[in-house]
Design an enzyme around this catalytic site. Structure first.
Site, short mmCIF file in Angstrom:
data_model
loop_
_atom_site.label_atom_id
_atom_site.label_comp_id
_atom_site.label_asym_id
_atom_site.label_seq_id
_atom_site.Cartn_x
_atom_site.Cartn_y
_atom_site.Cartn_z
CE LYS A 1 -17.33 17.18 19.84
NZ LYS A 1 -17.79 18.51 20.22
NE ARG B 1 -20.87 25.34 24.37
CZ ARG B 1 -21.98 24.85 23.83
NH1 ARG B 1 -23.14 25.04 24.44
NH2 ARG B 1 -21.94 24.14 22.72
#
Lengths: 348, 348
Positions: free
Chosen positions: B198, B266
């Site tokens: 993912k 992030r």
């Protein structure tokens, strides 16, 4: 150049006029009796009052319902553009007057539960409403696509489904564009169930939004709990797809469509309000005038699953989130009581 | 009461101290050589400078790396709390000093591609690094959970995986709490690959964020294109899970984890910057000092898939999004050239 007649001047149906006219087709938009004002305004200004956008300036004509036969005359495709609340009206009034050789493409998402707990899609429902021996090619659009963003030409990935791949290819050729990307599938039940179910589960996921922002709406939105409900939704939708006999690869559509629906408007709003602690009645009141298909689809799916469970075909414990959503909507359960522990599994 | 020793004072590892101490366990946090300042500050103030939260006020102790043996003495569980960039350090320095009877629970997400194109998970990698005949129970945590929100006690749904269900049940008993919900699975490869992948795909989905907000960041964020990439991600991850031999039901984890990662920080940032038109070098520069595991995992997975394709085991055309992400990162491709048409399929 083909003539595409849209019956039902809803947002998604009219958003399709952008790729359709861009491809050089002529679009005729026919309002339902409820769309009278929408059509009137569009006729004079080209503005769609619900989509809140100017529709294409050329290649599009508007008709009130009394002129529907004129709009169907010479049409190459008919789009069913009503919401799930208009399906019976469409079946009774429009299906009978569509000539056999003109394919129907439906944008209506939803399912209907029968008394034995089985669930049927709208294409199947339309099929059942045809008069004896009438043959009509009934196709439908699924996939993650909100009308506003299609109108704004954001890249959108959808699936057209139907039983005849050649007709699907023809339909695709009318609408495919640099921003509207179309897969094809003959697994009508799989595609339609996949995209119908996401409405119920989008309500479930957005409960977590309301729960974290709180009653005053000032709390910080969190994503762990949304993601937990998202994962559980995918699990339950996967299982439901099996039950209705849809191909399991359609979970790709469910997941994408669930994603866009959580961010896309109406369903997010009702789930958030419920999560903030409002009752279903209070939530509906706050969203007055907005069609809330998620409530209908959640209720129908839960009702179907409960009947199937009584018949021993499924276990209710496999659908804790759906049951919770249904209990909130139909039995006054508190949104905050999400059955987190029931989501836990052991895979050995 | 058990003693839980965390080695690597990263955000997620330290966020686990909340459910752990709440359950009455003692937590010992040991910094890596890179965590010296984090530990020093936490020792004196209880504040975690990266998690930006006060850690639990009782039941927690801090150690610099030179005291690691003291921290391991009497421990019941060791948590591997390093990022993927610290895996080799952990293998070389910590694995050898963990006694055989103490289970390891790793929070590090990622995969390593081998020369033949096969991909192995960190638990498998740790296993390969054990000295001859050493037996260590190596377990790991997967699932959609960001550290900030766990620390804020948002409801989080995760999966602990390992080969021994009894050890998994013991580990669960140490951490389960009213807001931390734990499933168990002995399908280590399936769980770990699902959650590693993912990261690569979250970068892919967030390209659409950058593309719609535009170079100046002032555009309107759209969701149709995000959802299109989300669906394509689920499709490709499903296929990758098959390739590595993970159970297909782990797509539930991938989907939930992808959801939270797109919103979680992030990876979203790097994908957005790339979508806005920055090069990979410019994007990394803007995010200076931030660990970018998504870039590593995307590169490794793409490299593995390319080798497998050369060997005739997979088709590159089944992974258009992964290839695009890899081409952006490693070959200077433009983010805007998303291969939308390659996502279209025909299912007959």
């Amino acid at each position: 150049m083909k003539i595409i007649t849209i019956v039902g001047a809803g947002q998604m149906a009219c958003a399709l006029s952008f790729p359709a006219t861009q491809n050089g087709n002529k679009v005729r938009v026919v309002g339902t009796p409820l769309d009278r004002d929408v059509i009137e305004t569009a006729k004079t200004t080209g503005f769609h009052t619900l989509l809140k956008r100017q529709l294409p300036s050329t290649g599009i004509e508007y008709y009130q319902i009394e002129d529907v036969n004129k709009a169907l005359d010479g049409a190459d495709v008919v789009i069913c553009g009503v919401s799930s609340f208009g399906v019976d009206w469409f079946s009774d009034n429009i299906l009978p007057i569509i000539p056999e050789n003109i394919p129907l493409l439906s944008i209506t998402k939803g399912m209907i539960d029968l008394e034995d707990g089985s669930m049927i899609t709208y294409p199947q429902y339309f099929q059942s409403k045809l008069i004896l021996n009438k043959k009509l090619s009934i196709n439908a659009i699924g996939g993650p696509c909100t009308s506003y963003e299609l109108a704004d030409k954001d890249n959108s990935v959808v699936t057209f489904c139907g039983y005849d791949i050649d007709i699907l290819r023809t339909l695709k050729s009318l609408f495919e564009s640099p921003y509207y990307h179309i897969s094809l599938s003959t697994d009508v039940v799989g595609v339609e169930c996949a995209v119908a179910l996401k409405n119920a589960y989008a309500l479930g996921v957005s409960l977590a939004i309301g729960l974290t922002i709180g009653a005053d709406g000032l709390g910080h939105e969190h994503y762990n709990s949304q993601a937990g409900l998202f994962g559980q939704s995918v699990k339950e939708m996967k299982h439901l797809l099996e039950i209705v006999g849809g191909g399991e690869e359609n979970i790709i559509l469910s997941a994408g469509d669930l994603y866009v629906t959580v961010f896309g408007g109406r369903t997010r709003k009702v789930g958030t309000l419920l999560g903030q602690g409002l009752s279903i009645e209070e939530s509906i009141k706050q969203l007055k005038g907005v069609t809330l298909e998620s409530i209908v689809i959640a209720t129908r799916t839960a009702r179907g699953v409960r009947v199937l469970a009584k018949r021993g075909i499924v276990k209710l414990s496999d659908f804790p989130l759906l049951m919770h959503v249904d209990n909130i909507i139909n039995s006054g359960a508190a949104a905050v009581d999400i059955p987190w522990k029931a989501f836990e599994t052991e895979k050995i």
